[in-house]
Design a protein around this motif. Structure first.
Motif, PDB file in Angstrom:
ATOM      1  N   ILE A 504      -2.237  17.518  60.135  1.00 20.83           N
ATOM      2  CA  ILE A 504      -1.297  18.266  60.970  1.00 20.83           C
ATOM      3  C   ILE A 504      -0.152  17.359  61.420  1.00 20.83           C
ATOM      4  O   ILE A 504       1.010  17.773  61.471  1.00 20.83           O
ATOM      5  N   GLY A 505      -0.481  16.123  61.756  1.00 23.27           N
ATOM      6  CA  GLY A 505       0.488  15.239  62.391  1.00 23.27           C
ATOM      7  C   GLY A 505       1.671  14.864  61.530  1.00 23.27           C
ATOM      8  O   GLY A 505       2.798  14.764  62.029  1.00 23.27           O
ATOM      9  N   VAL A 506       1.451  14.650  60.241  1.00 21.29           N
ATOM     10  CA  VAL A 506       2.548  14.227  59.368  1.00 21.29           C
ATOM     11  C   VAL A 506       3.628  15.311  59.251  1.00 21.29           C
ATOM     12  O   VAL A 506       4.808  15.052  59.535  1.00 21.29           O
ATOM     13  N   PRO A 507       3.280  16.547  58.846  1.00 18.49           N
ATOM     14  CA  PRO A 507       4.336  17.565  58.787  1.00 18.49           C
ATOM     15  C   PRO A 507       4.910  17.917  60.166  1.00 18.49           C
ATOM     16  O   PRO A 507       6.088  18.251  60.286  1.00 18.49           O
ATOM     17  N   LEU A 508       4.075  17.814  61.215  1.00 21.31           N
ATOM     18  CA  LEU A 508       4.556  18.141  62.558  1.00 21.31           C
ATOM     19  C   LEU A 508       5.579  17.113  63.039  1.00 21.31           C
ATOM     20  O   LEU A 508       6.580  17.470  63.676  1.00 21.31           O
ATOM     21  N   LYS A 509       5.364  15.846  62.708  1.00 19.20           N
ATOM     22  CA  LYS A 509       6.332  14.807  63.084  1.00 19.20           C
ATOM     23  C   LYS A 509       7.662  15.034  62.362  1.00 19.20           C
ATOM     24  O   LYS A 509       8.729  14.897  62.961  1.00 19.20           O
ATOM     25  N   VAL A 510       7.589  15.393  61.080  1.00 19.72           N
ATOM     26  CA  VAL A 510       8.810  15.672  60.318  1.00 19.72           C
ATOM     27  C   VAL A 510       9.556  16.854  60.932  1.00 19.72           C
ATOM     28  O   VAL A 510      10.786  16.820  61.090  1.00 19.72           O
ATOM     29  N   ALA A 511       8.807  17.897  61.308  1.00 23.52           N
ATOM     30  CA  ALA A 511       9.427  19.079  61.923  1.00 23.52           C
ATOM     31  C   ALA A 511      10.092  18.713  63.245  1.00 23.52           C
ATOM     32  O   ALA A 511      11.204  19.170  63.552  1.00 23.52           O
ATOM     33  N   GLY A 512       9.419  17.888  64.050  1.00 21.79           N
ATOM     34  CA  GLY A 512       9.977  17.498  65.341  1.00 21.79           C
ATOM     35  C   GLY A 512      11.263  16.698  65.196  1.00 21.79           C
ATOM     36  O   GLY A 512      12.234  16.926  65.941  1.00 21.79           O
ATOM     37  N   ILE A 513      11.278  15.761  64.242  1.00 26.12           N
ATOM     38  CA  ILE A 513      12.486  14.958  64.018  1.00 26.12           C
ATOM     39  C   ILE A 513      13.631  15.846  63.553  1.00 26.12           C
ATOM     40  O   ILE A 513      14.789  15.687  63.973  1.00 26.12           O
ATOM     41  N   ALA A 514      13.329  16.828  62.704  1.00 29.55           N
ATOM     42  CA  ALA A 514      14.363  17.753  62.223  1.00 29.55           C
ATOM     43  C   ALA A 514      14.922  18.595  63.365  1.00 29.55           C
ATOM     44  O   ALA A 514      16.137  18.786  63.486  1.00 29.55           O
ATOM     45  N   VAL A 515      14.034  19.088  64.239  1.00 27.38           N
ATOM     46  CA  VAL A 515      14.479  19.905  65.375  1.00 27.38           C
ATOM     47  C   VAL A 515      15.402  19.104  66.282  1.00 27.38           C
ATOM     48  O   VAL A 515      16.464  19.585  66.700  1.00 27.38           O
ATOM     49  N   LEU A 516      15.011  17.860  66.599  1.00 32.46           N
ATOM     50  CA  LEU A 516      15.839  17.024  67.472  1.00 32.46           C
ATOM     51  C   LEU A 516      17.178  16.682  66.822  1.00 32.46           C
ATOM     52  O   LEU A 516      18.222  16.699  67.487  1.00 32.46           O
ATOM     53  N   SER A 517      17.143  16.377  65.529  1.00 33.38           N
ATOM     54  CA  SER A 517      18.370  15.980  64.832  1.00 33.38           C
ATOM     55  C   SER A 517      19.372  17.120  64.761  1.00 33.38           C
ATOM     56  O   SER A 517      20.584  16.894  64.726  1.00 33.38           O
ATOM     57  N   ILE A 518      18.875  18.356  64.752  1.00 29.26           N
ATOM     58  CA  ILE A 518      19.767  19.519  64.674  1.00 29.26           C
ATOM     59  C   ILE A 518      20.228  19.957  66.065  1.00 29.26           C
ATOM     60  O   ILE A 518      21.413  20.206  66.294  1.00 29.26           O
ATOM     61  N   LEU A 519      19.302  20.048  67.021  1.00 34.32           N
ATOM     62  CA  LEU A 519      19.641  20.624  68.322  1.00 34.32           C
ATOM     63  C   LEU A 519      20.348  19.656  69.266  1.00 34.32           C
ATOM     64  O   LEU A 519      21.106  20.088  70.130  1.00 34.32           O
ATOM     65  N   MET A 520      20.101  18.345  69.123  1.00 33.03           N
ATOM     66  CA  MET A 520      20.749  17.421  70.059  1.00 33.03           C
ATOM     67  C   MET A 520      22.262  17.406  69.902  1.00 33.03           C
ATOM     68  O   MET A 520      22.995  17.487  70.891  1.00 33.03           O
ATOM     69  N   PRO A 521      22.821  17.314  68.679  1.00 34.58           N
ATOM     70  CA  PRO A 521      24.287  17.317  68.559  1.00 34.58           C
ATOM     71  C   PRO A 521      24.913  18.685  68.825  1.00 34.58           C
ATOM     72  O   PRO A 521      26.133  18.769  69.012  1.00 34.58           O
ATOM     73  N   THR A 522      24.111  19.742  68.830  1.00 35.12           N
ATOM     74  CA  THR A 522      24.664  21.094  69.008  1.00 35.12           C
ATOM     75  C   THR A 522      24.377  21.605  70.423  1.00 35.12           C
ATOM     76  O   THR A 522      25.253  21.611  71.285  1.00 35.12           O
ATOM     77  N   LEU A 523      23.142  21.998  70.664  1.00 35.41           N
ATOM     78  CA  LEU A 523      22.768  22.481  71.995  1.00 35.41           C
ATOM     79  C   LEU A 523      22.905  21.372  73.039  1.00 35.41           C
ATOM     80  O   LEU A 523      23.380  21.601  74.156  1.00 35.41           O
ATOM     81  N   GLY A 524      22.498  20.154  72.673  1.00 40.53           N
ATOM     82  CA  GLY A 524      22.583  19.041  73.610  1.00 40.53           C
ATOM     83  C   GLY A 524      24.006  18.740  74.035  1.00 40.53           C
ATOM     84  O   GLY A 524      24.260  18.375  75.189  1.00 40.53           O
TER      85      GLY A 524
END
Length: 543
Positions: A504-524
């Motif tokens: 679970i942890g490997v794909p979940l870490k990838v998903a989390g990094i993707a979410v942060l990389s997309i939302l921080m420059p936009t929503l953030g």
């Protein structure tokens, strides 16, 4: 002392005549003889390594800067060495700045002590007292059973049941520290599993669902903690360090963080739910589980709790009051909120402590004179986290006042032309990997956040563009049971193995990094106003 509870005079006389100390030493296990080998251990080496590194830096490192910056670097090396190796217990190491700063001539004892009690620390104290009240009256169990029974479906839908457990754990973790939330929710998960056959007798489909239930609590806990300031110590460390590093900048309030953290956490939770359902729920799961789990079973457990007591209603009311006050203290720049009536003197910590005090005033209606909370319950407060927060704030202040901040900025000049689109995912990845090997996420954040701040200054971008994803990614400790204490809570049930966590942890870490990389420059950028470059930020005190 037992005589005061004994009505007969004979027993009282006996107790009065009894010696205060035993006449004979209690039986003790045989002691191992002292040897040189008992001293030459790895842990004792780590104890010496901290001050040794400090001494080497003081004697041989030349920073081409004021002497105070070299002393500060030596102090940081000492404290970080003990934090990373746990040579000395984490909370004890967190107290070291109280004597190291004066001894190294960096700051006075009074100025360092102030870092250990500010608005962020009081926010932690108040919110944890409320969490203890929720735990005391079992409010979390009633909430979990209610939500799970709503989501389980009729007939049983395993995916919806996991979604209900996800949502409940997520909500509880929003307002409590990750470890406390995991400890409170794991009995709910194991209670569901108790209705299933023992693991040796389970079919593969049922066994996979059992693992999914425990994994849901393990991973929904840190995800929920991302959404609010009080959900995890990492968020509080970030907010406190931002306030310390840039004292003139707009502070990050509870409301501000919620507008960013909650959407990030919701999207992340959906990713996790999809991953766990894809890997652990089969098409035949509903048929295999229908004879053991149903909405009727959950309703029966809920009815066994009986009607809500006055104390439960009051705790929920105080909880709701706290959320409303937090959310409305400062709404937007155009809608100032109720905090404007106090000319900005009231902080989120003030509200947290005020509401916590109410718990010691409102009666519980269970026994005469009993209140919703008593101080004995507060012995469970996480003083280790409070001390760690204080140490982190003290070190951040020391980096600025000693001139070490300028040294770090010069050392990072090579990053000036680096593209942010590449740095942000790299920062998240770096934080999420480092946190796997440092058991305390809070300690990892304390190490990384000041460094990320200076990297951002060198790159001439708003510091929060790196500090926020770097801090949040320290919560992505998903691979190992020892990565964070909340993982240990799930692993200790015996229902999951390390392979499950990696799966679970490997794909979940990838998903989390993707979410942060997309939302921080936009929503953030919208929430934190990061469109302003570093030249427009307030000047930092370097005195």
């Amino acid at each position: 002392m037992t005589g005061e509870h004994t009505p007969t005079s004979t027993s009282s006389d006996l107790n009065l005549k009894a010696p205060l100390l035993p006449l004979h030493d209690p039986v003790q296990p045989p002691r191992t003889p002292f040897t040189l080998k008992s001293i030459l251990t790895l842990k004792n080496f780590y104890v010496i390594l901290g001050p040794l590194l400090s001494l080497i830096i003081c004697l041989f490192v030349n920073l081409d800067a004021p002497a105070s910056s070299r002393k500060m670097l030596a102090l940081i090396a000492w404290v970080f060495c003990w934090w990373v190796t746990t040579a000395v217990p984490l909370p004890v190491t967190s107290m070291c700045p109280l004597f190291l700063f004066p001894l190294f001539g960096i700051a006075s004892a009074d100025s360092v002590a102030h870092s250990y009690m500010d608005d962020v620390i009081t926010l932690v104290l108040g919110s944890f007292i409320l969490a203890l009240a929720v735990e005391r009256y079992n409010v979390h169990r009633r909430l979990a059973l209610k939500v799970t029974s709503v989501f389980c479906g009729e007939p049983l839908n395993p995916r919806l049941m996991l979604l209900g457990l996800c949502a409940t754990t997520f909500f509880v973790s929003m307002w409590m520290h990750n470890v406390a939330a995991a400890v409170m929710m794991m009995p709910v998960a194991t209670g569901i599993l108790q209705r299933l056959p023992p693991p040796p007798e389970q079919s593969e489909v049922v066994n996979k669902f059992s693992r999914a239930v425990v994994l849901t609590v393990v991973y929904a806990t840190p995800i929920g903690g991302i959404s609010t300031l009080t959900g995890t110590g990492v968020n509080l460390i970030l907010v406190g360090m931002w306030k310390s590093l840039v004292p003139g900048a707009k502070p990050i309030s509870f409301n501000t963080w919620f507008f960013f953290g909650f959407p990030v956490a919701i999207l992340f939770l959906v990713c996790f739910w999809c991953i766990v359902c894809l890997l652990y729920v089969r098409k035949t799961s509903a048929r295999a589980l229908s004879s053991y789990l149903s909405k009727a079973h959950l309703k029966r457990d809920l009815e066994a709790l009986g009607p809500m007591s006055f104390a439960e209603i009051m705790v929920l009311s105080v909880f709701g009051l706290l959320i409303i006050l937090w959310m409305t203290r400062r709404i937007t720049d155009d809608i100032p909120g109720w905090g404007s009536f106090f000319h900005g003197l009231v902080g989120d910590g003030s509200v947290s402590v005020m509401v916590a005090v109410l718990l010691f005033i409102i009666p519980s209606m269970k026994q005469e004179g009993e209140k919703l909370m008593d101080w004995n319950e507060c012995k469970k407060l996480p003083w280790n986290l409070i001390l760690l927060l204080g140490a982190g704030f003290a070190l951040a202040d020391g980096v600025q006042s000693s001139g070490l901040a300028d040294v770090l900025s010069r050392a990072l000049d090579f990053l000036e032309d680096a593209p942010f689109w590449a740095i942000a995912p790299a920062v998240s990845l770096m934080s999420s990997i480092i946190t796997e090997f440092i058991t305390s996420n809070d300690a990892t954040a304390t190490l990384l956040i000041p460094l990320l701040y200076h990297i951002a200054r060198t790159m001439h971008v708003h510091p929060l563009l790196l500090m926020v994803p770097g801090a949040v990614a320290t919560e992505f400790a998903f691979w190992l049971p020892t990565s964070t204490p909340s993982n240990v809570v799930g692993f200790a049930t015996g229902h999951i193995e390390i392979q499950d966590m990696l799966k679970i942890g490997v794909p979940l870490k990838v998903a989390g990094i993707a979410v942060l990389s997309i939302l921080m420059p936009t929503l953030g950028a919208i929430v934190f106003g990061t469109d302003d470059y570093i030249q427009r930020l307030p000047k930092i005190n370097s005195t």
